[in-house]
Design a protein around this motif. Structure first.
Motif, PDB file in Angstrom:
ATOM      1  N   THR A 121      21.342  -8.302 -35.911  1.00  0.00           N
ATOM      2  CA  THR A 121      20.895  -9.650 -35.586  1.00  0.00           C
ATOM      3  C   THR A 121      19.848 -10.089 -36.599  1.00  0.00           C
ATOM      4  OG1 THR A 121      21.286  -9.303 -33.223  1.00  0.00           O
ATOM      5  CG2 THR A 121      19.793 -11.095 -33.829  1.00  0.00           C
ATOM      6  N   VAL A 122      20.101 -11.209 -37.256  1.00  0.00           N
ATOM      7  CA  VAL A 122      19.186 -11.777 -38.236  1.00  0.00           C
ATOM      8  C   VAL A 122      18.682 -13.103 -37.685  1.00  0.00           C
ATOM      9  CG1 VAL A 122      19.058 -12.790 -40.552  1.00  0.00           C
ATOM     10  CG2 VAL A 122      20.296 -10.642 -40.184  1.00  0.00           C
ATOM     11  N   PHE A 123      17.371 -13.275 -37.713  1.00  0.00           N
ATOM     12  CA  PHE A 123      16.773 -14.530 -37.267  1.00  0.00           C
ATOM     13  C   PHE A 123      16.779 -15.511 -38.431  1.00  0.00           C
ATOM     14  CE2 PHE A 123      14.982 -11.358 -34.438  1.00  0.00           C
ATOM     15  CZ  PHE A 123      15.163 -11.960 -33.200  1.00  0.00           C
ATOM     16  N   VAL A 124      17.282 -16.712 -38.173  1.00  0.00           N
ATOM     17  CA  VAL A 124      17.378 -17.721 -39.222  1.00  0.00           C
ATOM     18  C   VAL A 124      16.589 -18.959 -38.798  1.00  0.00           C
ATOM     19  CG1 VAL A 124      19.605 -18.609 -38.374  1.00  0.00           C
ATOM     20  CG2 VAL A 124      18.937 -18.994 -40.745  1.00  0.00           C
ATOM     21  N   ALA A 125      15.706 -19.380 -39.699  1.00  0.00           N
ATOM     22  CA  ALA A 125      14.889 -20.570 -39.450  1.00  0.00           C
ATOM     23  C   ALA A 125      15.605 -21.787 -40.026  1.00  0.00           C
ATOM     24  CB  ALA A 125      13.516 -20.391 -40.087  1.00  0.00           C
ATOM     25  N   PRO A 126      15.929 -22.750 -39.172  1.00  0.00           N
ATOM     26  CA  PRO A 126      16.632 -23.940 -39.654  1.00  0.00           C
ATOM     27  C   PRO A 126      15.683 -24.868 -40.415  1.00  0.00           C
ATOM     28  CG  PRO A 126      16.075 -24.224 -37.354  1.00  0.00           C
ATOM     29  CD  PRO A 126      15.648 -22.826 -37.729  1.00  0.00           C
ATOM     30  N   PRO A 127      16.246 -25.769 -41.193  1.00  0.00           N
ATOM     31  CA  PRO A 127      15.401 -26.750 -41.875  1.00  0.00           C
ATOM     32  C   PRO A 127      14.544 -27.507 -40.854  1.00  0.00           C
ATOM     33  CG  PRO A 127      17.660 -26.906 -42.643  1.00  0.00           C
ATOM     34  CD  PRO A 127      17.662 -25.985 -41.460  1.00  0.00           C
ATOM     35  N   TRP A 128      13.306 -27.733 -41.215  1.00  0.00           N
ATOM     36  CA  TRP A 128      12.376 -28.408 -40.310  1.00  0.00           C
ATOM     37  C   TRP A 128      11.503 -29.343 -41.137  1.00  0.00           C
ATOM     38  CZ3 TRP A 128       9.085 -25.170 -36.342  1.00  0.00           C
ATOM     39  CH2 TRP A 128       8.566 -26.017 -35.360  1.00  0.00           C
ATOM     40  N   PRO A 129      12.021 -30.535 -41.434  1.00  0.00           N
ATOM     41  CA  PRO A 129      11.312 -31.460 -42.331  1.00  0.00           C
ATOM     42  C   PRO A 129       9.877 -31.773 -41.895  1.00  0.00           C
ATOM     43  CG  PRO A 129      13.530 -32.248 -41.892  1.00  0.00           C
ATOM     44  CD  PRO A 129      13.297 -31.075 -40.980  1.00  0.00           C
ATOM     45  N   GLU A 130       9.607 -31.752 -40.609  1.00  0.00           N
ATOM     46  CA  GLU A 130       8.266 -32.097 -40.121  1.00  0.00           C
ATOM     47  C   GLU A 130       7.194 -31.098 -40.549  1.00  0.00           C
ATOM     48  OE1 GLU A 130      11.311 -34.153 -37.863  1.00  0.00           O
ATOM     49  OE2 GLU A 130      11.011 -32.012 -38.152  1.00  0.00           O
ATOM     50  N   ILE A 131       7.562 -29.857 -40.842  1.00  0.00           N
ATOM     51  CA  ILE A 131       6.565 -28.869 -41.262  1.00  0.00           C
ATOM     52  C   ILE A 131       6.707 -28.483 -42.730  1.00  0.00           C
ATOM     53  CG2 ILE A 131       6.366 -27.938 -38.923  1.00  0.00           C
ATOM     54  CD1 ILE A 131       7.883 -25.406 -39.992  1.00  0.00           C
ATOM     55  N   GLU A 146      17.487 -27.377 -47.359  1.00  0.00           N
ATOM     56  CA  GLU A 146      18.647 -27.405 -46.449  1.00  0.00           C
ATOM     57  C   GLU A 146      19.838 -26.673 -47.066  1.00  0.00           C
ATOM     58  OE1 GLU A 146      19.740 -31.071 -44.544  1.00  0.00           O
ATOM     59  OE2 GLU A 146      17.626 -31.692 -44.424  1.00  0.00           O
ATOM     60  N   ARG A 147      20.073 -26.882 -48.351  1.00  0.00           N
ATOM     61  CA  ARG A 147      21.177 -26.190 -49.027  1.00  0.00           C
ATOM     62  C   ARG A 147      20.917 -24.681 -49.081  1.00  0.00           C
ATOM     63  NH1 ARG A 147      20.713 -30.633 -52.408  1.00  0.00           N
ATOM     64  NH2 ARG A 147      19.860 -29.378 -54.134  1.00  0.00           N
ATOM     65  N   THR A 148      19.659 -24.298 -49.264  1.00  0.00           N
ATOM     66  CA  THR A 148      19.302 -22.875 -49.257  1.00  0.00           C
ATOM     67  C   THR A 148      19.592 -22.277 -47.893  1.00  0.00           C
ATOM     68  OG1 THR A 148      17.586 -23.236 -50.914  1.00  0.00           O
ATOM     69  CG2 THR A 148      17.435 -21.205 -49.606  1.00  0.00           C
ATOM     70  N   TYR A 149      19.193 -22.961 -46.845  1.00  0.00           N
ATOM     71  CA  TYR A 149      19.463 -22.511 -45.470  1.00  0.00           C
ATOM     72  C   TYR A 149      20.963 -22.267 -45.282  1.00  0.00           C
ATOM     73  CZ  TYR A 149      20.524 -23.183 -40.516  1.00  0.00           C
ATOM     74  OH  TYR A 149      21.032 -23.063 -39.253  1.00  0.00           O
ATOM     75  N   ALA A 150      21.777 -23.225 -45.690  1.00  0.00           N
ATOM     76  CA  ALA A 150      23.232 -23.092 -45.526  1.00  0.00           C
ATOM     77  C   ALA A 150      23.772 -21.924 -46.340  1.00  0.00           C
ATOM     78  CB  ALA A 150      23.925 -24.394 -45.921  1.00  0.00           C
ATOM     79  N   SER A 151      23.287 -21.758 -47.562  1.00  0.00           N
ATOM     80  CA  SER A 151      23.804 -20.712 -48.437  1.00  0.00           C
ATOM     81  C   SER A 151      23.417 -19.316 -47.958  1.00  0.00           C
ATOM     82  CB  SER A 151      23.299 -20.946 -49.864  1.00  0.00           C
ATOM     83  OG  SER A 151      23.896 -20.038 -50.741  1.00  0.00           O
ATOM     84  N   VAL A 152      22.156 -19.119 -47.573  1.00  0.00           N
ATOM     85  CA  VAL A 152      21.756 -17.782 -47.136  1.00  0.00           C
ATOM     86  C   VAL A 152      22.363 -17.456 -45.767  1.00  0.00           C
ATOM     87  CG1 VAL A 152      19.693 -17.663 -48.576  1.00  0.00           C
ATOM     88  CG2 VAL A 152      19.482 -18.478 -46.218  1.00  0.00           C
ATOM     89  N   SER A 153      22.491 -18.457 -44.910  1.00  0.00           N
ATOM     90  CA  SER A 153      23.136 -18.219 -43.611  1.00  0.00           C
ATOM     91  C   SER A 153      24.572 -17.769 -43.814  1.00  0.00           C
ATOM     92  CB  SER A 153      23.106 -19.496 -42.752  1.00  0.00           C
ATOM     93  OG  SER A 153      21.794 -19.847 -42.409  1.00  0.00           O
ATOM     94  N   SER A 154      25.282 -18.448 -44.706  1.00  0.00           N
ATOM     95  CA  SER A 154      26.666 -18.087 -45.015  1.00  0.00           C
ATOM     96  C   SER A 154      26.749 -16.662 -45.570  1.00  0.00           C
ATOM     97  CB  SER A 154      27.232 -19.090 -46.018  1.00  0.00           C
ATOM     98  OG  SER A 154      28.513 -18.704 -46.426  1.00  0.00           O
ATOM     99  N   ALA A 155      25.809 -16.293 -46.432  1.00  0.00           N
ATOM    100  CA  ALA A 155      25.825 -14.942 -47.012  1.00  0.00           C
ATOM    101  C   ALA A 155      25.659 -13.888 -45.918  1.00  0.00           C
ATOM    102  CB  ALA A 155      24.727 -14.799 -48.066  1.00  0.00           C
ATOM    103  N   TYR A 156      24.729 -14.085 -45.004  1.00  0.00           N
ATOM    104  CA  TYR A 156      24.543 -13.097 -43.935  1.00  0.00           C
ATOM    105  C   TYR A 156      25.789 -12.994 -43.063  1.00  0.00           C
ATOM    106  CZ  TYR A 156      19.756 -11.896 -44.956  1.00  0.00           C
ATOM    107  OH  TYR A 156      18.635 -11.399 -45.557  1.00  0.00           O
TER     108      TYR A 156
END
Length: 185
Positions: A121-131, A146-156
């Motif tokens: 189980t890997v914890f993934v932090a979604p994009p959060w523009p407010e912070i 956001e693109r980084t989030y999508a790419s690393v999530s896909s890799a895992y």
């Protein structure tokens, strides 16, 4: 696939991933568990300090190689410790980063991601523009985050991990969320 004693520690090695500026490092710092430092940030700091070229804006492949070396060393150190160790990113992040940059994932990076295993189980932090904030090491735009989030999530996912998305809530609530998941695991 090679299996050394260090590579069997995976179930107690927990990764946090996601795009930059999504609250991973702050959360990890509040968990009260031993944690590895984020490879990319450490490398950027060191390379800037010495006038080096292994920077994401100068040499993507060299930066990735240093991240791989850093992550494998962190993995081995963590494997020698007792108890749970948390990682601010892991080896599959490097594959995600290379894909994001339009580069091929070299066979040795792929082999490392398949061999050096973490908790499933890997914890993934979604994009959060407010912070989201830029700093000396974080130069990406929110769209790049956001693109980084999508790419690393896909890799895992490609490497067989299950993703648990962190809620966009105050850090204390995120800590409670993670600790509940870790107790169940």
């Amino acid at each position: 696939m090679h299996t050394c004693s260090c590579c069997t520690a995976g179930p107690r090695l927990v990764v946090f991933t996601g795009g930059p500026g999504s609250g991973k490092s702050t959360l990890i710092g509040r968990l009260g568990l031993f944690a590895s430092e984020e490879a990319g940030r450490a490398i950027i700091q060191d390379q800037v300090a010495i006038g080096g070229f292994a920077l994401p804006w100068k040499d993507v492949e060299l930066f990735a190689e240093l991240m791989l070396s850093h992550e494998l060393r962190s993995y081995r150190l963590a494997a020698s410790r007792e108890g749970t160790v948390v990682f601010d990113r892991g080896v599959p992040d490097i594959a995600g980063y290379l894909r994001l940059e339009g580069r091929q994932v070299p066979a040795h990076v792929d082999a490392a991601a398949r061999s050096f295993r973490y908790h499933r189980t890997v914890f993934v932090a979604p994009p959060w523009p407010e912070i989201y904030e830029n700093d000396a090491e974080r130069k990406q735009t929110p769209e790049e985050a956001e693109r980084t989030y999508a790419s690393v999530s896909s890799a895992y996912l490609d490497y067989g991990y299950e993703l648990v998305e962190l809620p966009r809530v105050p850090v204390e609530e995120r800590v409670a969320f993670v600790l509940r998941h870790l107790r169940r695991a």
